[in-house]
Design an enzyme around this catalytic site. Structure first.
Site, PDB file in Angstrom:
ATOM      1  N   ARG A  66     -35.829 -39.188  67.116  1.00  0.00           N
ATOM      2  CA  ARG A  66     -35.984 -38.381  68.515  1.00  0.00           C
ATOM      3  C   ARG A  66     -37.300 -38.290  68.463  1.00  0.00           C
ATOM      4  NH1 ARG A  66     -38.106 -34.903  66.012  1.00  0.00           N
ATOM      5  NH2 ARG A  66     -38.721 -33.849  67.800  1.00  0.00           N
ATOM      6  N   GLY A  67     -37.913 -37.403  69.402  1.00  0.00           N
ATOM      7  CA  GLY A  67     -39.307 -37.218  69.542  1.00  0.00           C
ATOM      8  C   GLY A  67     -39.921 -38.421  70.593  1.00  0.00           C
ATOM      9  N   ALA A  68     -40.426 -38.131  71.535  1.00  0.00           N
ATOM     10  CA  ALA A  68     -41.059 -39.236  72.479  1.00  0.00           C
ATOM     11  C   ALA A  68     -41.670 -40.567  71.786  1.00  0.00           C
ATOM     12  CB  ALA A  68     -41.811 -38.481  73.662  1.00  0.00           C
ATOM     13  N   ARG A 110     -31.769 -42.634  76.792  1.00  0.00           N
ATOM     14  CA  ARG A 110     -31.846 -41.048  76.924  1.00  0.00           C
ATOM     15  C   ARG A 110     -32.986 -41.153  78.210  1.00  0.00           C
ATOM     16  NH1 ARG A 110     -33.877 -37.278  72.184  1.00  0.00           N
ATOM     17  NH2 ARG A 110     -33.343 -35.560  73.705  1.00  0.00           N
ATOM     18  N   GLN A 219     -34.796 -28.083  66.271  1.00  0.00           N
ATOM     19  CA  GLN A 219     -35.791 -29.159  65.863  1.00  0.00           C
ATOM     20  C   GLN A 219     -37.033 -28.406  64.967  1.00  0.00           C
ATOM     21  OE1 GLN A 219     -34.337 -29.238  68.710  1.00  0.00           O
ATOM     22  NE2 GLN A 219     -34.164 -31.318  69.519  1.00  0.00           N
ATOM     23  N   ASP A 260     -42.581 -34.938  76.521  1.00  0.00           N
ATOM     24  CA  ASP A 260     -41.824 -36.070  76.723  1.00  0.00           C
ATOM     25  C   ASP A 260     -42.176 -36.882  78.198  1.00  0.00           C
ATOM     26  OD1 ASP A 260     -40.158 -33.791  75.254  1.00  0.00           O
ATOM     27  OD2 ASP A 260     -39.299 -36.092  74.636  1.00  0.00           O
ATOM     28  N   ASN A 270     -41.114 -31.046  78.362  1.00  0.00           N
ATOM     29  CA  ASN A 270     -41.180 -30.919  76.644  1.00  0.00           C
ATOM     30  C   ASN A 270     -39.775 -30.062  76.670  1.00  0.00           C
ATOM     31  OD1 ASN A 270     -42.111 -31.546  74.244  1.00  0.00           O
ATOM     32  ND2 ASN A 270     -42.536 -29.399  74.161  1.00  0.00           N
ATOM     33  N   LYS A 271     -39.616 -30.100  75.362  1.00  0.00           N
ATOM     34  CA  LYS A 271     -38.258 -29.439  74.968  1.00  0.00           C
ATOM     35  C   LYS A 271     -37.978 -28.077  75.702  1.00  0.00           C
ATOM     36  CE  LYS A 271     -35.662 -30.728  72.601  1.00  0.00           C
ATOM     37  NZ  LYS A 271     -34.390 -31.362  73.261  1.00  0.00           N
TER      38      LYS A 271
HETATM   39  O1  MRU Z   1     -34.688 -33.895  71.989  1.00  0.00           O
HETATM   40  P1  MRU Z   1     -36.040 -34.188  70.986  1.00  0.00           P
HETATM   41  O2  MRU Z   1     -35.735 -33.662  69.600  1.00  0.00           O
HETATM   42  O3  MRU Z   1     -36.285 -35.730  71.345  1.00  0.00           O
HETATM   43  O4  MRU Z   1     -37.165 -33.543  71.864  1.00  0.00           O
HETATM   44  C1  MRU Z   1     -38.517 -33.730  71.391  1.00  0.00           C
HETATM   45  C2  MRU Z   1     -39.570 -32.913  71.994  1.00  0.00           C
HETATM   46  O5  MRU Z   1     -39.335 -32.495  73.106  1.00  0.00           O
HETATM   47  C3  MRU Z   1     -40.975 -33.146  71.571  1.00  0.00           C
HETATM   48  O6  MRU Z   1     -41.662 -32.116  71.711  1.00  0.00           O
HETATM   49  C4  MRU Z   1     -41.461 -34.311  72.371  1.00  0.00           C
HETATM   50  O7  MRU Z   1     -40.572 -35.383  72.449  1.00  0.00           O
HETATM   51  C5  MRU Z   1     -42.862 -34.729  71.740  1.00  0.00           C
HETATM   52  S1  MRU Z   1     -42.770 -35.402  70.210  1.00  0.00           S
HETATM   53  C6  MRU Z   1     -44.252 -35.844  69.848  1.00  0.00           C
END
Ligand code: MRU
Length: 426
Positions: A66-68, A110, A219, A260, A270-271
């Site tokens: 996970r994470g962009a 996703r 997270q 994201d 973002n999250k």
């Molecule tokens: O649902 P996730 O855990 O993939 O969400 C991640 C985030 O929102 C991060 O802040 C974002 O992807 C940046 S990661 C460098």
């Protein structure tokens, strides 16, 4: 010692594990995409070994990876994995047609993080360009593998540059608040928002980090808190509803989070919860920064209203997952666990929808559970992301420099993917 565990190294950023890597069995020619299972961190440190593209897609949808930026790299690796292990198309035309179908599947695993489709489309384009220059099927496969490995290295280099560029926005000994995990685990290595924090800590600009827990799947509490401890950066975990009072008390000097998807005008997904933090920061005159690679900018979207927000399974809100290593402390306990698992994993039937399983692992036993803490029949709303309007964002820290709002109050990132784009002049 496995590649992902580098325990002897000193405490510091270098103690962090790799998030995702490529393995090739030279004898069989079979490849694997290996990734740290982030659904179980930090209680269990396990590696998922994917040999099929569908397994990588599952890892993406379940948040094992996970994470962009990590999703962007996963997409490149997924296509390479398919090419090496699964594709049987005899000619270039049918190979590219099948690759197009796999690309769509990976890109759509996703919806919100643009890096996922960016990584998949980049790999797809690379194969099409090679084919246009006369490459055969074998060369296309190797071209996809080489590009995927290059994407891992590039991502780390980009994050280190983001970190360096971010140091300049922080004053000495800052207390920084972050939300979610935009750390090494969310990238191939080093991290974006946490990259800024790691570089800032090394430069004496960061003294302490407030870590938002980040409901519903934590997270922050599980991954960011763990990373910062590994890296030796002083930090304190807080629940998401605690940042307002900390800001009011003057305990937060800056907020740095990841992204994201960033629209041409700077509106940023973002999250979930990030928007609230940004509004609070604005109210308390705390600068709020986004740290992200240029690949997270989506110049095709004019504003945040156009971003598709992923809706996730209600179970993430209704209850919580837990995983632990069982450590029998007496012969009786061990016999009991042995007996329970003698015919394979043991699933327990619990009243109220909870789930519990005990299974054997290579070196012991493991417990996995999901425990419900809400009433049966409750309605749940579970968007994974929200959009922070550009006007709350003091700067967007990228590998090419820090973008600032124009005189009109928004960003101008329409040309972010053009060669030589300079965010400081946008
Ligand atoms: O649902 P996730 O855990 O993939 O969400 C991640 C985030 O929102 C991060 O802040 C974002 O992807 C940046 S990661 C460098």
């Amino acid at each position: 010692m496995p590649y992902y565990e580098r325990k002897q190294e000193p405490m510091g950023v270098e103690a962090l594990p790799r998030t995702i890597w490529w393995e090739l069995d030279e004898q069989s020619g079979q490849a694997a995409v290996c990734l740290i299972d982030q659904t179980r961190l930090p209680l269990l440190k396990q590696v998922i070994r994917c040999t099929k593209v569908d397994q990588v897609c599952d890892a993406i949808t379940t948040l094992a990876v996970r994470g962009a930026p990590a999703l962007g790299v996963s997409a490149g690796l997924a296509l390479a994995l398919w090419a090496l292990n699964e594709s049987a198309e005899p000619d270039v035309e049918s190979f590219l047609a099948a690759l197009d179908r796999v690309t769509d599947k990976v890109a759509n695993a996703r919806p919100t993080a643009v890096n996922l489709s960016w990584g998949a489309r980049r790999a797809n384009r690379h194969a099409h360009e090679m084919a246009a220059s006369g490459a055969g099927v074998g060369a296309l496969k190797m071209g996809l593998v080489d590009l995927a490995k290059q994407m891992i290295d590039e991502d780390e280099a980009i994050n280190r540059r983001i970190g360096e560029n971010g140091v300049s926005v922080l004053s000495e000994n800052s207390q920084v608040l972050t939300h979610c995990n935009a750390g090494s685990l969310a990238t191939a290595y080093y991290g974006t928002a946490l990259g800024v924090i790691y570089s800032g800590f090394a430069a004496g600009r960061v003294s302490h980090v407030w870590v938002d827990e980040t409901r519903p799947v934590n997270q922050g509490g599980r991954l960011t808190a763990w990373e910062l401890i590994q890296a030796g950066v002083p930090s304190t975990l807080i629940c998401d509803n605690m940042s307002a009072s900390l800001m009011r008390a003057g305990q937060v000097d800056a907020v740095v989070v990841g992204a994201d998807r960033i629209c041409a005008n700077g509106d940023t997904a973002n999250k979930i919860g990030t928007y609230g933090v940004a509004v609070l920061a604005h109210e308390h005159h705390v600068p709020f920064y986004i740290a992200a690679p240029l690949s997270t900018i989506d110049p095709t979207l004019a504003s945040g209203d156009q971003i598709v927000i992923e809706q996730r399974n209600p179970r993430e809100v209704e209850g919580f997952d837990i995983s632990a290593t069982l450590d029998p402390s007496s012969p009786v306990e061990k016999r009991a666990v042995d007996w329970l698992t003698q015919e394979g994993p043991m699933d327990f039937t619990l009243k109220g929808g909870h789930k519990m399983r005990i299974s054997r692992t290579d070196d012991g036993y493991q417990l996995d559970g999901w425990f419900k803490k809400t009433p049966t029949g409750v309605k749940v709303y579970n968007p994974a992301f929200d959009v922070t309007p550009a006007r709350y964002i003091a700067g967007i820290i990228t590998e090419a420099g820090v973008a600032r709002r124009g005189a009109d109050g928004v960003y101008h990132l329409e040309h972010a993917h053009d060669q030589g784009f300079d965010p400081t002049k946008a």
